[in-house]
Design an enzyme around this catalytic site. Structure first.
Site, PDB file in Angstrom:
ATOM      1  N   ASP A 280       0.825  -1.207   0.000  1.00 51.59           N
ATOM      2  CA  ASP A 280       0.000   0.000   0.000  1.00 51.59           C
ATOM      3  C   ASP A 280       0.861   1.260   0.000  1.00 51.59           C
ATOM      4  O   ASP A 280       1.916   1.315   0.638  1.00 51.59           O
ATOM      5  CB  ASP A 280      -0.890  -0.007   1.249  1.00 51.59           C
ATOM      6  CG  ASP A 280      -1.758   1.219   1.361  1.00 51.59           C
ATOM      7  OD1 ASP A 280      -2.678   1.357   0.534  1.00 51.59           O
ATOM      8  OD2 ASP A 280      -1.510   2.044   2.263  1.00 51.59           O
ATOM      9  N   GLU A 348       0.900  -0.420  -4.952  1.00 51.00           N
ATOM     10  CA  GLU A 348      -0.163   0.559  -5.166  1.00 51.00           C
ATOM     11  C   GLU A 348       0.395   1.959  -5.024  1.00 51.00           C
ATOM     12  O   GLU A 348       1.028   2.294  -4.024  1.00 51.00           O
ATOM     13  CB  GLU A 348      -1.279   0.350  -4.143  1.00 51.00           C
ATOM     14  CG  GLU A 348      -2.461   1.292  -4.309  1.00 51.00           C
ATOM     15  CD  GLU A 348      -2.515   2.405  -3.265  1.00 51.00           C
ATOM     16  OE1 GLU A 348      -3.502   3.149  -3.266  1.00 51.00           O
ATOM     17  OE2 GLU A 348      -1.567   2.528  -2.456  1.00 51.00           O
TER      18      GLU A 348
END
Length: 632
Positions: A280, A348
């Site tokens: 993330d 991401e």
């Protein structure tokens, strides 16, 4: 559409100031050769610009000619390449299935629904954070990286999920949140108290002297969620960096002890049987050591907005790539020492294309992520995009992706409105057809296989997303991510079959009695059955190994073609307009062919197995068709 900005109905989105700058990635102007997917397809990518009187029509043709190794698939190949043509299904655990009636989804709920993935054809699931957390950002603020959030279950529940998934042939990917922890993590508490060994676990700074003995933030950096990225800590008498909420302090990766601690976290979950990680917010992990002010972007006059600055000192620093390469080596070493499938890493980050490509590998070929997420269908394209726009952005990724790597196509996630809400309810089947017939990897957000829509009328009292709560009563709807996170709609029973409780953590969308899985499973035609057909079709050799060509047939319709010697050619044709279109695909398919429909949408006037004439392919508004071509 930048992080921190929300979708608004009818608005035409442009790239943020960061991605509007012209670069050598803007339009390919020369042939480029690439390997695509695990099949070692090699080809030449071309584009041509056709200018007509009063109209500029961009016809972007991407042709990949087949050149494959001759070998039979074997278990070794499957273990190495399993991910290259996978559809990863994102589960937002809090909203997927509640097993105990408390209104919150949990691990036992997910385990109880694993057979659903088998029935659908999904063989890889990605879980949004399940770690222990105070839930300020619903799991993206982690207080213990080695334990499960009690609302979701226990470590034993997780072990049971992995065991059942393995039994059913389903691989499990975990969300990993390395940029920041929760301010309730023991590391942060020790760092705030300056305990030996933890003094520099986070990014601490004295700040600048202000009036009346106050302290001002060290620089002008802005949080993703608006306002200063620096938070004053009374106990330590310093500011800490927090690029997200104040409860999410940034870890200091210039401290080797932090890197080692996170290495150990990854190994802990690998040993529990996960098949990899989604990393993330990777672009934020490092920031400028000199803490220099970032320049103004000119995009807005609001100094609290994330778009106020050009984020050259807080995003995509070279060290970010080095850390990802380090973790890739960790995963590769673990795979080498532990038989089984390759353990993968996907990253991401919303960034300029030239920066994203560095996450695949560096200029020396040092490997990074197996793939960085491609958000073009979310950030660059929308309901107002023309057919040439779709072809261009598809071509752009394939053109600049380094040789030997796999493309990926993210259709939705927990931070952005759903496909049906971004593109329109009538586009659901067409967008799934597009994702499923493109080369490489597809990413499906839970409920997109049903055509679930955002619940835009969630009240202020029911709103729980922290940035939305911070925005206040007048503005929360423009900021909230709650609408795309509502409970999965399993049936027309109470709470859409998600929970037996009296209430749910977010309201269930009121349309659940008409739009739910059970109804779609029982219907003759449904979004779910279209999705199921596409998953099955993806197992065909032509979609796994075939060459790829894309072309805008006019401003409103584009087509993609997949070919493989000895296999029937597949053609996907999509109308992106709100008007009926009739197109001639004869030139695109080159040779006289019989056209037979394989997959049609719910509202199509066509039917599966119907024959079409190449010169008269008719599409209703927003319709997609998947067609099989056979030579006469």
């Amino acid at each position: 559409m930048e992080e921190g900005e929300r979708w608004r109905e009818g608005h035409v989105y442009q790239r943020s100031s960061e991605t509007r700058k012209p670069t050598n990635y803007d339009r390919p102007d020369s042939p480029v050769t690439h390997y695509v997917s695990d099949t070692h397809i090699v080809g030449t990518l071309m584009d041509e610009l056709e200018v007509e009187t009063g109209l500029i029509t961009t016809i972007l043709i991407a042709t990949f000619n087949e050149m494959r190794r001759s070998h039979k698939p074997n278990e070794l190949d499957d273990n190495i390449n399993w991910w290259r043509h996978e559809v990863f299904y994102q589960i937002y655990p809090r909203s997927f299935k509640d097993s105990d009636g408390d209104g919150i989804g949990d691990l036992k709920g997910i385990t109880s629904k694993l057979q659903y993935f088998v029935d659908t054809g999904i063989t890889a699931i990605w879980l949004s954070p399940i770690y222990k957390s105070p839930m300020v950002d619903f799991g993206y603020d982690i207080s213990d990286y080695r334990d499960i959030q009690p609302e979701y279950g226990t470590l034993e529940d997780f072990d049971a999920l992995i065991a059942k998934a393995n039994q059913l042939g389903i691989k499990v990917i975990l969300d990993f949140v390395p940029n920041h922890s929760s301010d309730e993590h023991e590391w942060f508490k020790k760092s705030a108290a300056r305990e030996p060994g933890y003094e520099d676990f986070y990014v601490w700074e004295d700040g600048i002297p202000g009036d009346n003995e106050t302290r001002l933030p060290p620089n002008n950096w802005v949080s993703v969620f608006s306002g200063s990225a620096w938070q004053w800590h009374e106990e330590r008498q310093q500011f800490y960096l927090r690029q997200f909420t104040k409860g999410q302090p940034d870890l200091n990766y210039r401290n080797p002890a932090v890197v080692q601690a996170m290495d150990e976290v990854l190994l802990y979950w690998l040993q529990k049987g996960v098949a990899g990680f989604r990393i993330d917010a990777v672009i934020y992990i490092y920031e400028d050591e000199q803490l220099r002010d970032e320049p103004l972007s000119g995009s807005t006059s609001d100094p609290n907005s994330v778009d106020y600055l050009e984020h050259i000192y807080t995003r995509n620093l070279p060290e970010c790539y080095g850390l990802i390469q380090h973790w890739r080596q960790l995963l590769d070493n673990y795979t080498a020492d532990n038989p089984g499938p390759v353990r993968i890493m996907m990253t991401e980050g919303y960034a300029d294309l030239s920066l994203l490509m560095n996450y695949y590998e560096d200029e020396d070929g040092v490997q990074g992520a197996h793939f960085p997420f491609n958000f073009d269908f979310i950030t660059e394209l929308n309901a107002n995009s023309a057919a040439p726009d779709f072809v261009y952005f598809i071509q752009r990724w394939l053109t600049y992706m380094p040789p030997g790597h796999s493309a990926n196509w993210v259709m939705g996630n927990h931070d952005n409105p759903r496909v049906a809400s971004r593109y329109g309810v009538g586009t659901v089947d067409a967008m799934n057809m597009l994702m499923m017939t493109l080369p490489g990897i597809g990413i499906t957000y839970y409920g997109e296989e049903l055509g679930m829509v955002d619940y835009r009328d969630i009240s202020w009292n029911d709103t729980v997303d922290q940035p939305a709560c911070d925005a206040g009563l007048d503005n929360y709807k423009w900021v909230s991510r709650d609408p795309e996170r509502t409970p999965m709609q399993w049936s027309d029973e109470k709470n859409a079959g998600f929970s037996t409780g009296d209430s749910t953590w977010l309201p269930v969308h009121p349309n659940y009695q008409e739009l739910n899985l059970l109804t779609q499973q029982e219907a003759t035609y449904s979004h779910y059955k279209v999705y199921q057909s596409l998953i099955k079709l993806r197992q065909s050799r032509v979609l796994r190994d075939g060459s790829f060509t894309a072309q805008a047939l006019n401003r409103n319709v584009f087509a993609i073609k997949r070919e493989l010697r000895g296999q029937p050619t597949l053609l996907t044709v999509i109308n992106v307009s709100n008007r009926t279109q009739q197109v001639d695909v004869s030139n695109f398919i080159d040779l006289p062919n019989r056209l037979t429909l394989l997959v049609v949408g719910v509202c199509s006037q066509h039917r599966v197995s119907e024959r079409l004439k190449p010169a008269e392919v008719k599409l209703s508004p927003h319709e997609g068709l998947v067609i099989q071509l056979k030579a006469r």
